[in-house]
Design an enzyme around this catalytic site. Structure first.
Site, short mmCIF file in Angstrom:
data_model
loop_
_atom_site.label_atom_id
_atom_site.label_comp_id
_atom_site.label_asym_id
_atom_site.label_seq_id
_atom_site.Cartn_x
_atom_site.Cartn_y
_atom_site.Cartn_z
N TYR A 141 -61.64 -52.01 -6.52
CA TYR A 141 -60.98 -51.93 -5.21
C TYR A 141 -61.79 -52.65 -4.13
O TYR A 141 -61.22 -53.20 -3.20
CB TYR A 141 -60.78 -50.46 -4.80
CG TYR A 141 -59.50 -49.85 -5.32
CD1 TYR A 141 -59.28 -49.73 -6.68
CD2 TYR A 141 -58.53 -49.39 -4.44
CE1 TYR A 141 -58.11 -49.17 -7.16
CE2 TYR A 141 -57.36 -48.82 -4.91
CZ TYR A 141 -57.15 -48.72 -6.27
OH TYR A 141 -55.99 -48.15 -6.74
N LYS A 192 -63.94 -47.87 -20.15
CA LYS A 192 -63.61 -48.83 -21.21
C LYS A 192 -64.90 -49.51 -21.65
O LYS A 192 -65.06 -50.73 -21.52
CB LYS A 192 -62.59 -49.86 -20.67
CG LYS A 192 -61.15 -49.37 -20.66
CD LYS A 192 -60.54 -49.20 -22.06
CE LYS A 192 -60.25 -50.55 -22.70
NZ LYS A 192 -59.71 -50.37 -24.09
N ASP A 224 -57.82 -45.82 -22.16
CA ASP A 224 -56.47 -45.98 -22.72
C ASP A 224 -56.11 -44.76 -23.57
O ASP A 224 -54.99 -44.25 -23.51
CB ASP A 224 -56.34 -47.30 -23.51
CG ASP A 224 -57.42 -47.50 -24.56
OD1 ASP A 224 -58.44 -46.78 -24.53
OD2 ASP A 224 -57.24 -48.38 -25.44
N ASP A 248 -56.80 -44.10 -10.42
CA ASP A 248 -55.52 -44.34 -9.75
C ASP A 248 -54.38 -44.19 -10.75
O ASP A 248 -53.38 -43.51 -10.50
CB ASP A 248 -55.53 -45.75 -9.15
CG ASP A 248 -54.23 -46.09 -8.45
OD1 ASP A 248 -53.73 -45.22 -7.71
OD2 ASP A 248 -53.71 -47.20 -8.66
N ASP A 252 -51.64 -40.76 -11.51
CA ASP A 252 -50.18 -40.84 -11.40
C ASP A 252 -49.53 -40.25 -12.66
O ASP A 252 -48.52 -39.54 -12.58
CB ASP A 252 -49.71 -42.29 -11.23
CG ASP A 252 -49.44 -42.64 -9.77
OD1 ASP A 252 -50.14 -42.07 -8.90
OD2 ASP A 252 -48.55 -43.47 -9.49
C1 IPM Z 1 -53.41 -43.82 -4.29
C2 IPM Z 1 -52.60 -45.02 -3.89
C3 IPM Z 1 -53.52 -46.00 -3.19
C4 IPM Z 1 -54.54 -46.46 -4.19
C5 IPM Z 1 -52.81 -47.19 -2.52
C6 IPM Z 1 -51.77 -46.73 -1.52
C7 IPM Z 1 -53.78 -48.13 -1.88
O1 IPM Z 1 -51.95 -45.55 -4.98
O2 IPM Z 1 -54.03 -43.18 -3.41
O3 IPM Z 1 -53.41 -43.50 -5.48
O4 IPM Z 1 -54.29 -47.39 -4.98
O5 IPM Z 1 -55.63 -45.89 -4.20
MG MG Z 2 -52.16 -44.41 -6.76
#
Ligand code: IPM
Ligand code: MG
Length: 365
Positions: A141, A192, A224, A248, A252
């Site tokens: 990042y 990884k 993975d 990240d 999700d």
């Molecule tokens: C998160 C989001 C952010 C990230 C974006 C909005 C920059 O996806 O907080 O998970 O990638 O960290």
């Molecule tokens: Mg995210």
């Protein structure tokens, strides 16, 4: 002494869900359970519209001075064309970086009432309680160089840099291990190392830290495989620690196990101050600004309210109050109230305000 909260609702549904948190704060203050003062600012697309930056210097100063920042969501198609360094997400990344919020805690808890809302079978997710600890201020990042170069032959070359130093890995793995001690005493560290040097170092440091925690069960897992195991048998995990990018993605996936992205809170914490022991902190829902439903009053405020509960827990040590807010959320779901994103047959669909009010009512009961 009154505690300062800085509210950054942001874009899209951010403003709607933040209103429900403001009502909760007002109620807590009214009951004299807390003494919060609030101020609010702009971040993301709305800040770009107002100041030409994803967050203004004045608002950055307020964020730095606050006891905690409560964040909504940023972004939307309206700002797809703004310069890269001024895009809405840049405001969030600047907050993370300048406040030094290296530890991102993303709990994925499956509320019993929602076990059927998950895309996985009930038996796989019922009782699920995972904590993903994501490194938040390093890795790909922020690594330099980060460029796109025109090679002049009709080709371009894009570079992102994945970079970690020992101290960055050491401190995030310690956060994960400390938290595991308060939970089920199991840590999986995901990287990884089979293809990345940063993964080799990650594991080397993580294994060394684990030696200081002989009371914990510590496992290495390839990132993975971690993704696969999360959807195969998620309940094998307790705490998972990983880098910024893998965190990240894995968070999700973990979020969806719980039924909806609209349910997941997060806390982003800095290092404790040497003199005061206090950490800088920002609390935000894991979901985004959901431009498609913004302004309609249908967004799910639970992730933001649960993020505020995390602020009570991690910034202010108000454990009992945090437990009460979380129990109120659970009770409202048991009652059968649902926002559209977690709709289920025979359950009552309510809007953002109704959901917020129901949680407050439960809290007051
Ligand atoms: C998160 C989001 C952010 C990230 C974006 C909005 C920059 O996806 O907080 O998970 O990638 O960290
Ligand atoms: Mg995210």
């Amino acid at each position: 002494m009154s505690l300062k909260l800085f509210l950054l609702p942001g874009d899209g549904i951010g403003t709607e869900i933040m209103k429900e948190v403001e009502k909760l704060i007002a109620w807590l203050n009214g009951e004299q359970l807390t003494d919060f003062t609030t101020d609010s600012g702009l971040v993301g697309g709305c800040a770009y519209d107002a100041h030409g930056e994803a967050i203004s210097e004045a608002d950055m100063e307020k964020a730095l001075a606050a006891n905690a920042v409560i964040f909504g969501a940023v972004g939307g198609p309206r700002w797809d064309k703004v310069p890269y360094d001024k895009r809405p997400e840049a405001g969030l990344l600047r907050l993370r970086k300048d406040l030094g919020l290296f530890a991102n805690l993303r709990p994925a808890i499956c509320y019993p009432a929602l076990a059927d809302a998950s895309s996985l079978k009930r038996e796989l997710v019922e009782g699920l309680d995972i904590l993903i600890v994501r490194e938040l201020t390093g890795g790909v990042y922020f690594g330099e160089p980060k460029t796109i170069t025109d090679l002049g032959n009709g080709q371009k070359r894009a570079i992102d840099t994945q970079v970690y130093e020992t101290y960055e890995i050491d401190r995030i793995v310690r956060v994960a291990c400390d938290l595991a001690r308060t939970r089920n005493k199991k840590v999986h560290s995901a990287d990884k190392k089979n293809v990345m040097k940063s993964g080799v170092l990650w594991d080397e440091v993580a294994q060394a830290v684990a030696k200081d925690y002989p009371d914990l069960e510590f496992h290495h897992i390839l990132a993975d495989n971690a993704a696969m195991q999360l959807v195969r048998n998620p309940k094998q995990f307790d705490v998972m620690v990983t880098d910024n990018l893998f965190g990240d993605i894995l968070s999700d996936a973990a979020a969806m196990l719980t039924g909806s992205l609209g349910m997941l809170p997060s806390a982003s914490l800095g290092a404790p101050d040497k003199a005061t022991g206090k950490r800088k902190a920002l609390y935000e829902p894991v979901h985004g600004s959901a431009p498609d439903i913004a302004g309609k009053g249908v967004a799910n405020p639970i992730a933001t309210i649960a993020s505020f509960a995390m602020a009570l827990r991690y910034s202010f040590g108000m454990i009992e109050l945090a437990d009460r807010v979380e129990a109120a959320i659970s009770a409202v779901l048991d009652e059968g109230l649902r926002t559209g994103d977690i709709a289920q047959p025979n359950r009552k669909i309510v809007g953002t305000e109704e959901m917020g009010a129901a949680i407050l009512r439960r809290l007051a009961a």
